[in-house]
Motif scaffolding. Structure first.
Motif, mmCIF file in Angstrom:
data_model
loop_
_atom_site.group_PDB
_atom_site.id
_atom_site.type_symbol
_atom_site.label_atom_id
_atom_site.label_comp_id
_atom_site.label_asym_id
_atom_site.label_seq_id
_atom_site.Cartn_x
_atom_site.Cartn_y
_atom_site.Cartn_z
ATOM 1 N N ALA A 1 -7.688 2.987 8.133
ATOM 2 C CA ALA A 1 -7.053 2.322 6.989
ATOM 3 C C ALA A 1 -5.894 1.466 7.484
ATOM 4 N N ARG B 1 -0.979 8.702 3.131
ATOM 5 C CA ARG B 1 -2.022 9.584 2.599
ATOM 6 C C ARG B 1 -3.406 9.064 2.974
ATOM 7 N N GLN B 2 -3.589 7.744 2.957
ATOM 8 C CA GLN B 2 -4.873 7.171 3.375
ATOM 9 C C GLN B 2 -5.144 7.492 4.837
ATOM 10 N N TRP B 3 -4.106 7.386 5.680
ATOM 11 C CA TRP B 3 -4.283 7.661 7.103
ATOM 12 C C TRP B 3 -4.717 9.105 7.353
ATOM 13 N N THR C 1 -6.887 10.768 5.952
ATOM 14 C CA THR C 1 -8.342 10.931 5.815
ATOM 15 C C THR C 1 -9.130 9.781 6.441
ATOM 16 N N ASP C 2 -8.460 8.672 6.717
ATOM 17 C CA ASP C 2 -9.140 7.501 7.275
ATOM 18 C C ASP C 2 -8.221 6.836 8.296
ATOM 19 N N THR D 1 0.859 -1.186 0.000
ATOM 20 C CA THR D 1 0.000 0.000 0.000
ATOM 21 C C THR D 1 0.893 1.232 0.000
ATOM 22 N N ASP E 1 0.579 4.281 -0.752
ATOM 23 C CA ASP E 1 0.023 5.567 -0.315
ATOM 24 C C ASP E 1 -0.618 5.478 1.064
ATOM 25 N N LEU E 2 -0.175 4.531 1.894
ATOM 26 C CA LEU E 2 -0.784 4.333 3.214
ATOM 27 C C LEU E 2 -0.769 5.608 4.062
#
Length: 411
Positions: A343, A335-337, A339-340, A330, A332-333
């Motif tokens: 994740a 970047r995911q964190w 907003t979420d 992953t 882009d983990l």
């Protein structure tokens, strides 16, 4: 109140990282001809930089083109052309990430089929049971060879600085040369480079001193150190505490704590001495025992895949959170964190009974994902471990033939 993973962090040398998340080193084996970085690596690092990881640490860049951990690796020596390395830096800086070069010498961990220089503190071969024949027994290093290695580390660091990298990380873990000097299992010397821990740590300290004297003050110098070897009679937590304290005052910006070696792949969550590691943040417990040993900031790498665990690492007093395999699955983990918070990254892992084959399979699956990203593709959701090993061994054999031919090792 402890820092958030998204808070900036300023290193002792003065360089500021945009957040506390680090892409730790993974061995890519994706070099272009000439053991130089090329488009495949640029595409791969572009994905990680776009994923909002604050600091990218490269996979092994070797200080000697004749001493490689594997084919398809990158080497940077005093006379290596810098243009492709500058392009590597531009990829990271273009998306706001800092980038350090991990610099390394494999010592005895040179596969027999590779050829080249197989040096170590002592003539002690790797103990991999029935797989030990994959490696030759190394040559015990002379004083001249030790001095050559020290200067090679310094030359590579200066070249990295000239190419625009923000720092270097000296690899003294995972059973490579500097870790071989640290371990009483592989270092049987009785001179000033062996016997006592002070002597066994001398090579690491000399490398740090030589590099810091050769680079500018604002250039980061870090060390990757085993918290333990996880082998009976090997390098232990108490040794790590003493070595960490001995680095105080030498201009080290960060110590990344990991663990294990080819003989005991603790960095993959498995040990040879029966000790059980945490399911995530494998070495956090060890780091917590070392936070008072030195004022040097610490980083923990190994198994982190959830934001809550990354935050737990920071809450313990550790400065930075390293992630490797989770970012192979992953990229882009971070970047995911942002907003979420729920994740989660995934770590593909096999646990066959044969630990050596399991280690090869795990590395093969990681490299397969990295190659996909180098081709501009997303990581696969699922991979066959057996097929990954077969494909990896075929590719590595082809790269090995090319490496040996290019360096005249078959003549």
């Amino acid at each position: 109140m402890s820092a958030s993973v998204f808070d900036a962090f300023t290193l002792p040398s003065g360089h500021t990282l945009k957040n506390r998340l680090v892409k730790a080193a993974m061995e890519e084996n994706m070099a272009a001809p000439g053991q130089l970085p090329g488009d495949d690596l640029f595409n791969l690092y572009d994905q990680w930089a776009a994923g909002e990881t604050g600091l990218l640490i490269t996979g092994n860049v070797m200080v000697d083109r004749l001493a490689m951990t594997g084919p398809g690796g990158v080497a940077l020596e005093r006379d290596t052309p810098l243009a492709p390395f500058k392009e590597w830096v531009a990829v990271a800086h273009g998306k706001g990430a800092s980038i350090w070069m991990q610099i390394n010498h494999p010592g005895r961990q040179v596969f027999r089929r590779m050829g080249g220089r197989n040096l170590a503190p002592s003539a002690v071969g790797l103990d991999l049971g029935k797989h030990s024949s994959l490696f030759d027994v190394p040559k015990a290093m002379s004083e001249e060879e030790i001095e050559d290695v020290i200067q090679r580390f310094a030359d590579t660091a200066v070249q990295a600085q000239n190419a625009g990298f923000d720092g270097v990380e000296i690899h003294a873990a995972h059973g490579y040369l500097l870790a071989q000097f640290l371990s009483p299992l592989s270092n049987k010397r009785s001179d000033r480079w062996g016997d006592s821990l002070e002597n066994r740590a001398r090579l690491l300290r000399e490398v740090v001193i030589r590099i810091r004297a050769a680079v500018r003050p604002g250039f980061a110098v870090a060390v990757k150190l085993n918290s333990a070897d996880f082998q009976r009679g090997g390098f232990e937590l108490s040794d790590a505490r003493e070595v960490l304290a001995s680095l105080e005052g030498l201009g080290v910006d960060l110590v990344e704590l990991s663990g294990g070696s080819y003989e005991s792949p603790a960095m993959q969550g498995r040990t040879a001495d029966g000790r059980t590691l945490a399911r995530e943040a494998y070495f956090l417990e060890f780091a917590q025992a070392l936070t008072d040993a030195s004022t040097i900031p610490l980083m923990v790498t190994g198994g982190v895949r959830r934001l809550s665990v990354a935050q737990e690492v920071l809450n313990s007093g550790v400065a930075l959170v390293g992630m490797a395999t989770a970012l192979a699955q992953t990229p882009d983990l971070p970047r995911q964190w942002s907003t979420d918070a729920e994740a989660s990254g995934e770590i593909l892992q096999v646990r066959w009974k044969d630990k050596t084959l399991s280690g090869l399979a795990n590395m093969a699956m990681v490299r397969r994902q990295l190659r996909r990203m180098g081709d501009g593709l997303p990581p696969a959701r699922r991979l066959s471990a057996i097929l990954s090993v077969v494909l990896d061994q075929y590719r590595l054999a082809k790269l090995t033939r090319s490496y040996r031919k290019a360096l005249g090792l078959d003549q």
